[in-house]
Design a protein around this motif. Structure first.
Motif, PDB file in Angstrom:
ATOM      1  N   GLU A 122       0.826  -1.213   0.000  1.00 59.73           N
ATOM      2  CA  GLU A 122       0.000   0.000   0.000  1.00 59.73           C
ATOM      3  C   GLU A 122       0.855   1.256   0.000  1.00 59.73           C
ATOM      4  OE1 GLU A 122      -2.320  -0.741   3.440  1.00 59.73           O
ATOM      5  OE2 GLU A 122      -3.795  -2.008   2.395  1.00 59.73           O
ATOM      6  N   ALA A 123       1.991   1.213   0.698  1.00 55.54           N
ATOM      7  CA  ALA A 123       2.912   2.360   0.689  1.00 55.54           C
ATOM      8  C   ALA A 123       3.477   2.574  -0.705  1.00 55.54           C
ATOM      9  CB  ALA A 123       4.038   2.136   1.695  1.00 55.54           C
ATOM     10  N   ALA A 124       3.762   1.487  -1.431  1.00 53.96           N
ATOM     11  CA  ALA A 124       4.270   1.594  -2.803  1.00 53.96           C
ATOM     12  C   ALA A 124       3.212   2.215  -3.714  1.00 53.96           C
ATOM     13  CB  ALA A 124       4.689   0.221  -3.306  1.00 53.96           C
ATOM     14  N   ARG A 125       1.952   1.821  -3.549  1.00 52.26           N
ATOM     15  CA  ARG A 125       0.887   2.400  -4.362  1.00 52.26           C
ATOM     16  C   ARG A 125       0.761   3.901  -4.115  1.00 52.26           C
ATOM     17  NH1 ARG A 125      -3.152  -1.232  -6.358  1.00 52.26           N
ATOM     18  NH2 ARG A 125      -4.152   0.686  -7.098  1.00 52.26           N
ATOM     19  N   ARG A 126       0.835   4.290  -2.840  1.00 51.81           N
ATOM     20  CA  ARG A 126       0.754   5.726  -2.532  1.00 51.81           C
ATOM     21  C   ARG A 126       1.950   6.471  -3.118  1.00 51.81           C
ATOM     22  NH1 ARG A 126      -0.824   3.569   2.513  1.00 51.81           N
ATOM     23  NH2 ARG A 126       1.281   3.898   3.345  1.00 51.81           N
ATOM     24  N   CYS A 127       3.106   5.841  -3.081  1.00 49.61           N
ATOM     25  CA  CYS A 127       4.304   6.475  -3.642  1.00 49.61           C
ATOM     26  C   CYS A 127       4.145   6.682  -5.142  1.00 49.61           C
ATOM     27  CB  CYS A 127       5.529   5.613  -3.346  1.00 49.61           C
ATOM     28  SG  CYS A 127       7.071   6.256  -4.031  1.00 49.61           S
ATOM     29  N   CYS A 128       3.654   5.660  -5.835  1.00 40.09           N
ATOM     30  CA  CYS A 128       3.473   5.767  -7.286  1.00 40.09           C
ATOM     31  C   CYS A 128       2.509   6.896  -7.629  1.00 40.09           C
ATOM     32  CB  CYS A 128       2.983   4.433  -7.843  1.00 40.09           C
ATOM     33  SG  CYS A 128       2.778   4.418  -9.639  1.00 40.09           S
ATOM     34  N   ALA A 129       1.434   7.020  -6.854  1.00 39.17           N
ATOM     35  CA  ALA A 129       0.475   8.089  -7.109  1.00 39.17           C
ATOM     36  C   ALA A 129       1.117   9.461  -6.950  1.00 39.17           C
ATOM     37  CB  ALA A 129      -0.716   7.950  -6.163  1.00 39.17           C
ATOM     38  N   ARG A 130       2.159   9.534  -6.121  1.00 37.01           N
ATOM     39  CA  ARG A 130       2.822  10.812  -5.853  1.00 37.01           C
ATOM     40  C   ARG A 130       3.903  11.139  -6.873  1.00 37.01           C
ATOM     41  NH1 ARG A 130       5.509  10.814  -0.257  1.00 37.01           N
ATOM     42  NH2 ARG A 130       7.518  10.837  -1.301  1.00 37.01           N
ATOM     43  N   ILE A 131       4.575  10.118  -7.418  1.00 38.25           N
ATOM     44  CA  ILE A 131       5.741  10.370  -8.278  1.00 38.25           C
ATOM     45  C   ILE A 131       5.458  10.078  -9.751  1.00 38.25           C
ATOM     46  CG2 ILE A 131       7.277   9.798  -6.356  1.00 38.25           C
ATOM     47  CD1 ILE A 131       7.875   7.131  -7.720  1.00 38.25           C
ATOM     48  N   ALA A 146      12.376  11.174  -8.523  1.00 37.20           N
ATOM     49  CA  ALA A 146      11.672  10.538  -7.408  1.00 37.20           C
ATOM     50  C   ALA A 146      11.453   9.066  -7.750  1.00 37.20           C
ATOM     51  CB  ALA A 146      10.339  11.233  -7.166  1.00 37.20           C
ATOM     52  N   LEU A 147      11.576   8.202  -6.743  1.00 34.27           N
ATOM     53  CA  LEU A 147      11.432   6.764  -7.020  1.00 34.27           C
ATOM     54  C   LEU A 147      11.012   5.982  -5.776  1.00 34.27           C
ATOM     55  CD1 LEU A 147      14.073   5.319  -5.589  1.00 34.27           C
ATOM     56  CD2 LEU A 147      15.237   5.993  -7.650  1.00 34.27           C
ATOM     57  N   TRP A 148      10.632   4.732  -6.025  1.00 29.03           N
ATOM     58  CA  TRP A 148      10.385   3.735  -4.989  1.00 29.03           C
ATOM     59  C   TRP A 148      11.535   2.737  -5.073  1.00 29.03           C
ATOM     60  CZ3 TRP A 148       7.411   2.603  -0.883  1.00 29.03           C
ATOM     61  CH2 TRP A 148       7.321   1.283  -0.460  1.00 29.03           C
ATOM     62  N   ASP A 149      12.210   2.506  -3.939  1.00 28.95           N
ATOM     63  CA  ASP A 149      13.391   1.639  -3.973  1.00 28.95           C
ATOM     64  C   ASP A 149      13.098   0.199  -3.530  1.00 28.95           C
ATOM     65  OD1 ASP A 149      13.080   1.829  -1.237  1.00 28.95           O
ATOM     66  OD2 ASP A 149      15.140   2.444  -0.817  1.00 28.95           O
ATOM     67  N   GLY A 150      11.838  -0.115  -3.321  1.00 25.26           N
ATOM     68  CA  GLY A 150      11.464  -1.450  -2.865  1.00 25.26           C
ATOM     69  C   GLY A 150      10.999  -1.456  -1.423  1.00 25.26           C
ATOM     70  N   CYS A 153       9.800   5.436  -0.304  1.00 23.16           N
ATOM     71  CA  CYS A 153       9.606   6.402  -1.382  1.00 23.16           C
ATOM     72  C   CYS A 153      10.575   7.566  -1.189  1.00 23.16           C
ATOM     73  CB  CYS A 153       8.161   6.913  -1.348  1.00 23.16           C
ATOM     74  SG  CYS A 153       7.636   7.765  -2.851  1.00 23.16           S
ATOM     75  N   TRP A 154      11.269   7.941  -2.254  1.00 22.85           N
ATOM     76  CA  TRP A 154      12.262   9.022  -2.184  1.00 22.85           C
ATOM     77  C   TRP A 154      11.907  10.100  -3.189  1.00 22.85           C
ATOM     78  CZ3 TRP A 154      15.927   8.640   1.602  1.00 22.85           C
ATOM     79  CH2 TRP A 154      16.070   7.386   2.197  1.00 22.85           C
ATOM     80  N   ASP A 155      11.852  11.353  -2.721  1.00 21.37           N
ATOM     81  CA  ASP A 155      11.551  12.475  -3.599  1.00 21.37           C
ATOM     82  C   ASP A 155      12.777  12.861  -4.408  1.00 21.37           C
ATOM     83  OD1 ASP A 155       8.877  12.766  -2.780  1.00 21.37           O
ATOM     84  OD2 ASP A 155       9.512  13.865  -0.977  1.00 21.37           O
ATOM     85  N   GLU A 159      21.890  16.707  -7.249  1.00 22.37           N
ATOM     86  CA  GLU A 159      23.084  15.869  -7.329  1.00 22.37           C
ATOM     87  C   GLU A 159      24.055  16.174  -6.194  1.00 22.37           C
ATOM     88  OE1 GLU A 159      25.656  18.638 -10.430  1.00 22.37           O
ATOM     89  OE2 GLU A 159      24.487  16.947 -11.203  1.00 22.37           O
ATOM     90  N   ASP A 160      24.865  15.153  -5.856  1.00 18.10           N
ATOM     91  CA  ASP A 160      25.838  15.248  -4.764  1.00 18.10           C
ATOM     92  C   ASP A 160      25.177  15.641  -3.434  1.00 18.10           C
ATOM     93  OD1 ASP A 160      28.095  14.529  -6.238  1.00 18.10           O
ATOM     94  OD2 ASP A 160      28.350  16.575  -6.986  1.00 18.10           O
ATOM     95  N   SER A 161      24.089  14.972  -3.134  1.00 13.59           N
ATOM     96  CA  SER A 161      23.391  15.261  -1.876  1.00 13.59           C
ATOM     97  C   SER A 161      22.903  13.951  -1.268  1.00 13.59           C
ATOM     98  CB  SER A 161      22.209  16.209  -2.103  1.00 13.59           C
ATOM     99  OG  SER A 161      21.204  15.567  -2.871  1.00 13.59           O
ATOM    100  N   TYR A 162      22.540  14.040  -0.002  1.00 18.77           N
ATOM    101  CA  TYR A 162      21.969  12.895   0.717  1.00 18.77           C
ATOM    102  C   TYR A 162      20.536  13.239   1.100  1.00 18.77           C
ATOM    103  CZ  TYR A 162      26.586  10.749   1.321  1.00 18.77           C
ATOM    104  OH  TYR A 162      27.814  10.148   1.106  1.00 18.77           O
ATOM    105  N   GLU A 163      19.659  12.283   0.912  1.00 18.00           N
ATOM    106  CA  GLU A 163      18.285  12.412   1.368  1.00 18.00           C
ATOM    107  C   GLU A 163      18.101  11.516   2.594  1.00 18.00           C
ATOM    108  OE1 GLU A 163      15.418  14.289   0.186  1.00 18.00           O
ATOM    109  OE2 GLU A 163      17.217  15.366  -0.444  1.00 18.00           O
ATOM    110  N   ASP A 164      17.523  12.064   3.646  1.00 20.50           N
ATOM    111  CA  ASP A 164      17.319  11.310   4.885  1.00 20.50           C
ATOM    112  C   ASP A 164      15.848  10.966   5.071  1.00 20.50           C
ATOM    113  OD1 ASP A 164      20.027  11.323   5.825  1.00 20.50           O
ATOM    114  OD2 ASP A 164      19.780  13.455   6.300  1.00 20.50           O
ATOM    115  N   SER A 165      15.615   9.784   5.567  1.00 20.37           N
ATOM    116  CA  SER A 165      14.268   9.344   5.875  1.00 20.37           C
ATOM    117  C   SER A 165      14.341   8.486   7.145  1.00 20.37           C
ATOM    118  CB  SER A 165      13.680   8.548   4.695  1.00 20.37           C
ATOM    119  OG  SER A 165      12.328   8.201   4.954  1.00 20.37           O
ATOM    120  N   TYR A 166      13.305   7.740   7.409  1.00 19.58           N
ATOM    121  CA  TYR A 166      13.323   6.847   8.569  1.00 19.58           C
ATOM    122  C   TYR A 166      12.834   5.463   8.146  1.00 19.58           C
ATOM    123  CZ  TYR A 166       8.246   7.586   8.828  1.00 19.58           C
ATOM    124  OH  TYR A 166       6.913   7.637   8.545  1.00 19.58           O
ATOM    125  N   CYS A 167      13.204   4.471   8.902  1.00 15.50           N
ATOM    126  CA  CYS A 167      12.889   3.083   8.571  1.00 15.50           C
ATOM    127  C   CYS A 167      11.421   2.812   8.885  1.00 15.50           C
ATOM    128  CB  CYS A 167      13.789   2.138   9.362  1.00 15.50           C
ATOM    129  SG  CYS A 167      15.546   2.570   9.237  1.00 15.50           S
TER     130      CYS A 167
END
Length: 513
Positions: A122-131, A146-150, A153-155, A159-167
């Motif tokens: 369900e999280a993947a479906r919501r991600c797809c709707a967003r990206i 923006a992509l889903w990595d499995g 979801c990453w916005d 380039e040359d940057s880090y995106e932070d999220s939580y598990c």
């Protein structure tokens, strides 16, 4: 005429090819790792990855369900997706399809893990709707798409940057995800291809921060250490209660039995931590004791719950005993057989539905992991026992402030001291029980979660020592008995020391010297 037909056929072919090309350009896609997948097949790929990224030990037979290749007509190579072969047919890895969900949920050992698979999907479906974007749409080469990595979801990122999220909670194979947010990170790189620079994601997301092992080792070690201290400080009081005949009266026997129950519960909990929790953390490829779910480990978990109930049932017995002595001061003391039978029944009663539900619905992980609709059977009973005890204590205080204010007999003084001690213990047992029973589902900081757990374990570890301190080490009856017996035991050695070993005129002692 023939020329006209050939021209018409050619025009139709050109028109058809342009329509197909236009249709392909208009097709919506979502980025799945390095591939742009049509929205029709994206969720099917995501459903398979959400399932296959699980530890194989969560599946029946420790085998991840194998995938075959299926396709959606009209999409060509883009329509290929992984599917699950069953008999002569196939099912998509689509938990939104009830038939597919039932078939694949049966491959999980636990229903909670199948539910996690569905939440990931369900999280993947919501991600797809967003990206979602049209295929072939131009993107900024200086930004990663923006992509889903499995798993997450990453916005879009520069380039040359880090995106932070939580598990996310659904990536954990345990029945309860951590209450706090562990960090995850993904890097957007600048790649040079054919003399042009283009931002691309590092395909490996950094999920190393999601591991809970080090924190769990600290948590379990601290818990076991506090219970060990509790046993070490409580056992001497139990020995004192048994050794001195004067202390074998019903009122003090209740204190002794409360201590015994606390010691047994602490010992069983330490055994559970060592044999089950630590073993589960250390297991890698081999099945842990909790994975095997044997009868012995399930019995151990049931005994831990039973003796935890017994602690609060014994405290209630103390409250009933005191209430009978104080609120009905001129009546005889309660029937102790009836009182102990009541405490035993109260401890065992909630274990009946708990055990039945464990066997029928939650028969996994040695019954050592929690479940929201299951934990409150025992926790609710303990909270209710504390509430009843609190009401009894309020009535005892009322009597102490009215009927017994002017009574200064030795008997009434002992009762007052015992009532004060019991009243002091209620918050110690009550706060810890409420903390465990109503732990917040989300705690902002993992450091606060560690503090939360350690406070709870500290209060649990202090229960035994505080009971021993109030009812034994600071109890005038037990202190006087210990001092009296010690003085009595020292009489012989002191006489020998004064009249023989330190007397130079005694010939036998000279020979000894």
């Amino acid at each position: 005429m023939g020329t006209t037909v050939r021209e018409s056929v050619l025009l139709i072919a050109v028109f058809t090819s342009r329509c197909l090309a236009s249709s392909d350009m208009a097709r919506l896609v979502c980025q799945f790792r390095e591939s742009a997948l049509p929205t029709e097949v994206f969720p099917l790929h995501a459903g398979y990855r959400c399932l296959s990224y699980n530890d194989r030990r969560v599946f029946v037979g420790d085998e991840i369900p194998a995938a075959a290749a299926c396709s959606i007509e009209g999409l060509g190579l883009d329509g290929i997706y992984p599917c699950y072969q069953r008999g002569n047919g196939s099912l998509a890895f689509d938990p939104s399809d009830e038939e597919a969900y039932r078939a694949l949920a049966a491959r999980f050992k636990k229903g909670s893990d199948a539910a996690r698979w569905r939440r990931c999907y369900e999280a993947a479906r919501r991600c797809c709707a967003r990206i979602v974007t049209p295929r072939g749409a131009e993107r900024d080469p200086s930004r990663c798409p923006a992509l889903w990595d499995g798993w997450d979801c990453w916005d879009s990122a520069p380039e040359d940057s880090y995106e932070d999220s939580y598990c996310k909670e659904y990536i954990y194979s345990a029945d309860a995800a951590p209450s706090c947010h562990y960090p995850s990170r993904k890097r957007c790189l600048a790649r040079t291809v054919a003399n042009s620079t283009r931002a691309e994601w590092d395909q490996t997301t950094d999920y190393t921060g999601c591991t809970t092992k080090s924190r769990l080792v600290t948590k379990y070690s601290f818990h076991a250490a506090m219970l060990g201290v509790s046993i070490a400080l409580s056992l001497p009081a139990v020995v004192v209660f048994f050794c001195y005949r004067r202390l074998r009266i019903p009122r003090i026997a209740l204190h002794r039995n409360l201590l015994i129950v606390i010691v047994v519960r602490s010992a069983l909990t330490i055994l559970q931590i060592v044999a089950l929790s630590f073993d589960s953390l250390e297991a890698t490829d081999e099945a842990s004791v909790m994975d095997q779910n044997g009868a012995g480990c399930r019995l151990l978990s049931a005994l831990v719950q039973l003796f935890s109930n017994a602690v609060f049932a014994t405290m209630l017995a103390e409250g009933v005993f005191l209430h009978r002595l104080i609120a009905a001061v001129f009546k005889s003391q309660p029937n102790m057989v009836w009182l102990y039978s009541l405490a035993a029944a109260i401890a065992v009663l909630p274990m009946v539905p708990w055990t039945i539900l464990r066997i029928v619905k939650y028969d996994y992980s040695c019954w050592a992991t929690g479940a929201a609709d299951l934990d409150w059977i025992n926790n609710g009973t303990r909270v209710a026992l504390l509430a009843i005890n609190f009401i009894l204590m309020l009535d005892i205080i009322r009597v102490l402030l009215t009927k017994l204010r002017g009574v200064n007999s030795w008997h009434s003084d002992k009762i007052k001291r015992t009532a004060r001690s019991t009243l002091f213990l209620l918050p110690l047992f009550g706060v810890n029980t409420l903390v465990v029973a109503d732990k917040p589902s989300v705690i902002p900081s993992c450091d606060w979660e560690s503090v939360f757990d350690m406070v709870g374990h500290t209060m649990e570890g202090l229960q035994g020592p505080c009971v021993a301190l109030l009812y034994c080490y600071m109890n005038k009856e037990s202190v006087f008995d210990m001092v009296g017996h010690t003085m009595e035991g020292l009489q012989g050695p002191c006489v020998a020391l004064l009249y023989c070993y330190m007397n130079k005129e005694v010939s036998c002692c000279k020979h000894i010297a």
